[in-house]
Design a protein around this motif. Sequence first.
Motif, PDB file in Angstrom:
ATOM      1  N   GLU A  53     140.881   2.579  21.251  1.00 10.77           N
ATOM      2  CA  GLU A  53     140.683   3.673  20.289  1.00 10.77           C
ATOM      3  C   GLU A  53     139.355   4.387  20.519  1.00 10.77           C
ATOM      4  N   ALA A  57     139.193   8.211  21.767  1.00 12.20           N
ATOM      5  CA  ALA A  57     138.515   9.180  20.893  1.00 12.20           C
ATOM      6  C   ALA A  57     137.419   9.919  21.663  1.00 12.20           C
ATOM      7  N   ASP A  73     144.996  11.823  22.543  1.00 15.62           N
ATOM      8  CA  ASP A  73     145.304  11.991  21.128  1.00 15.62           C
ATOM      9  C   ASP A  73     146.682  11.417  20.797  1.00 15.62           C
ATOM     10  N   LEU A  76     146.306   7.682  20.701  1.00 18.78           N
ATOM     11  CA  LEU A  76     145.565   7.305  19.487  1.00 18.78           C
ATOM     12  C   LEU A  76     146.489   7.293  18.275  1.00 18.78           C
TER      13      LEU A  76
END
Length: 85
Positions: A53, A57, A73, A76
């Motif tokens: 993560e 990010a 994204d 995630l």
Amino acid sequence: WPGERYVRCQHYALAADQFRALLAQYPSHDKAAGARLNLGLCDYGLGKLPEAERTLAEVVAKYPGTDVARTADDRLRAIQLGRLR
């Protein structure tokens, strides 16, 4: 690139080492964005979700509007949805 070959064979730890080495030695190389994305995907493959993560990010923040950012994204969101289930 060796790291990409390791990913295809699901040798995520070896691949992650390759991507970290590339990023350490060539942080502004054309392949840096992809290496950072792949590092996050390797962490995901290894079950290191907090690390995945964080790295994904970083990709979204450092490379907005790019294909690698969109892929990061998407992954995630998948991680976050999995946590909700």
